[in-house]
Enzyme design. Structure first.
Site, PDB file in Angstrom:
ATOM      1  CB  SER A  13      -6.347   2.378   6.581  1.00 30.65           C
ATOM      2  OG  SER A  13      -5.418   1.752   7.436  1.00 30.65           O
ATOM      3  CB  CYS A  48       2.300  -6.762   2.101  1.00 32.49           C
ATOM      4  SG  CYS A  48       1.674  -5.095   2.377  1.00 32.49           S
ATOM      5  CG  ASP A  49      -2.784  -5.328   2.985  1.00 25.75           C
ATOM      6  OD1 ASP A  49      -1.905  -5.168   2.132  1.00 25.75           O
ATOM      7  OD2 ASP A  49      -3.637  -4.472   3.238  1.00 25.75           O
ATOM      8  CE  LYS A  50      -4.983  -4.842  -0.814  1.00 27.27           C
ATOM      9  NZ  LYS A  50      -4.234  -4.115   0.218  1.00 27.27           N
ATOM     10  CG  ASP A  86      -2.059  -0.989   1.099  1.00 25.38           C
ATOM     11  OD1 ASP A  86      -1.927  -1.930   0.294  1.00 25.38           O
ATOM     12  OD2 ASP A  86      -3.063  -0.832   1.806  1.00 25.38           O
ATOM     13  CB  CYS A 115       1.162  -2.801   9.191  1.00 27.51           C
ATOM     14  SG  CYS A 115       1.400  -1.929   7.637  1.00 27.51           S
TER      15      CYS A 115
END
Length: 533
Positions: A439, A91-93, A50, A163
């Site tokens: 977010s 990461c989040d994807k 992101d 994160c």
């Protein structure tokens, strides 16, 4: 040639720190696979972040890259006819994209959560990426200086990984464990910690056994498993992005499961057992030490389908034996929760006929309501300019449209104006309604996100004008446009300008399905009125 051939799905990238440690993990996994009698083949996918990839394409490369990950995996693994997959989720994807590929290909798969980043300090106090998110909004409104924001950004991240906090990445790693697709007890975990390395090697050995046992994802990804995952997400006040991602996995599994409906049905039954930053006082490190995902699932066991299978070949109930949380103040029992009111709230109404999503604070005593005149913006940049000019006043409802999967295309991020409102001291005084995404870390005030149908797909947001009255009633879970139908019938709907005529985002715009179908890329049939792109 007789050995199981395993794809090691690696999204390594030097562009973002979330992925910077994955090459070392891939090497360790390959060694563990070899020790177990298999052969590992490292393959690469796109690695969206992101922070990095939202700069271009109006932010559209973020969500759309999730589906690129799925297609990357399909091309490499199906094309080579490999036998199984071990995916490195960071990461989040990556986690949802990898789960979608596992569900699509139905090859034995283990998802390995590769850890969260250590937090730093700034100005003598802890500072993580959540603080930088909010700081950017405060800087945009002149509340802090550039030196302070720069100092925060240079010190917030003290190591590789996702994160810190209960953002989308840690939420989806926990969901993988609840689904049975990650090894029990492996999420969340500090990146590069001894525990992470032990889990990595265990997963490398286990994937070879999984192939030999022919235990496939669609055997694990049952209705009961999805209910377990949704229950876990509600119990930890997970990222609202978990809703569309889990729906996308269900779509790829061709399961017919309505994940959105699950969130609505289970919301009032599931107590809030963890309050991890930014949702509450505890750090992700404290949550991990208390027992992490397994600790939460142990506390929830009476609400779960404990007969659901996991990637170990054993049931969830069998795996939860002996996993009582080490700290019942961080992961609380059901009779003493942080709260009984859901923090992930799905809303409907005349402005969101299909659905919208609201993230509520853990400590709010009752769901807020808000009614006021609309102030309409067709891009985050226009909204930020309006905020700087003082256009938004207490009582207004900011409408941010054109940010849905088609409108961006790729789904734009609506969080910057939300953070700017916080920087302007207008949180709770100005509401937001948007078809964009928010977010997974920070949401402030009364914000209705991911409104569907989106404006670019003919949703009611396309008809809203400045001054229209909008009502947000979170007690009854509604968001309504209080304009007579006969008046709306006279209006010409807003339509987005089409920037992406060629390339990946053009393909995405022409093939993406609505959010309530997970925003997966499945071309519509001719009967649905879409020509072959």
């Amino acid at each position: 040639m007789a050995k199981p051939k395993i794809a090691i799905v690696n999204s390594s990238s030097q562009l973002a720190t979330c992925y910077s440690h994955l090459d070392d993990i891939a090497r360790a996994v390959k060694e563990a696979i070899a020790e177990a009698g298999g052969v590992g083949f490292e393959i690469r996918t796109v690695a969206p972040s992101d922070f990095i990839h939202s700069a271009g394409g109006r932010g559209g490369y973020i969500l759309s890259a999730r589906d690129l990950i799925t297609h990357d995996i399909e091309a490499a693994v199906e094309g080579a006819q490999l036998d199984g997959m071990l995916t490195l989720a960071s990461c989040d994807k990556t986690a949802p994209g990898q789960l979608m590929a596992a569900a699509r290909l139905d090859l034995p798969t283990i998802v390995v959560g590769c850890g969260y980043q250590a937090c730093g300090t700034f100005g003598g106090r802890p500072c993580d990426i959540e603080d930088v998110f909010l700081g950017a909004g405060h800087y945009a409104q002149g509340r802090i200086g550039l030196d302070e924001l720069t100092g925060m950004s240079e010190n917030a991240v003290a190591g590789p990984g996702v994160c810190a906090g209960m953002g989308t990445a840690n939420s989806l790693h926990i969901a993988c464990e609840a689904l049975g697709m990650a090894l029990p007890g492996s999420t969340p975990v500090l990146a590069n910690s001894p525990r992470m390395w032990a889990d990595v090697r265990t997963a490398g050995r286990r994937i070879v056994e999984l192939v030999r046992e022919d235990l496939r994802p669609r055997t694990l990804l049952t209705r009961e498993a999805f209910e377990n995952a949704v229950t876990a997400m509600l119990a930890v006040s997970a990222s609202i992005n978990s809703v569309k991602h889990l729906q996308a996995v269900a779509e790829e599994a061709q399961s017919g499961i309505d994940v959105y409906g699950m969130y609505e049905r289970l919301a009032d039954r599931v107590p809030l057992l963890a309050a991890v930053r930014p949702n509450g006082p505890h750090s992700i490190e404290e949550f991990e030490a208390a027992g992490g995902a397994s600790g939460v699932l142990w506390q929830l066991r009476e609400l779960l389908h404990t007969e659901a299978l996991t990637a170990t070949g054993r049931t969830l109930g069998e795996e939860l034996a002996g996993r009582q949380p080490a700290d019942p103040e961080v992961i609380r029992p059901g009779e003493r929760p942080f709260g009984r009111r859901p923090t992930i709230v799905l809303v409907r109404g005349s402005l969101a006929p299909a659905t919208g999503i609201v993230k509520l604070a853990v400590d709010e005593e009752r769901p807020p309501s808000f009614t006021g005149p609309a102030k309409v913006y067709d891009s985050p940049q226009d909204a930020l300019a309006g905020l700087r000019a003082g256009d938004a006043q207490p009582g207004h409802v900011l409408v941010l449209r054109g940010l849905g999967p088609k409108g961006t295309p790729g789904m734009g991020m609506a969080s910057r104006p939300v953070f700017a409102l916080d920087g302007a001291g207008l949180t709770g005084k100005v509401a937001v309604v948007t078809d964009g995404q928010l977010s997974g870390l920070v949401n402030k005030g009364v914000v209705v996100g991911e409104v569907s149908p989106e404006a670019a797909d003919g949703g009611p947001l396309a008809l809203v004008r400045d001054g229209d009255t909008i009502s947000i009633d979170l007690t009854n879970r509604r968001v309504d446009l209080l304009v007579p139908d006969e008046e709306l019938a006279t209006r010409i709907p807003w339509t987005p300008s089409v920037d992406a005529e060629r390339g990946w985002l053009s393909v995405y715009r022409r093939t993406v399905r609505p959010l309530q179908e997970g925003a997966v890329l499945t071309p519509r049939t001719l009967e649905e009125g879409t020509t072959n792109a």
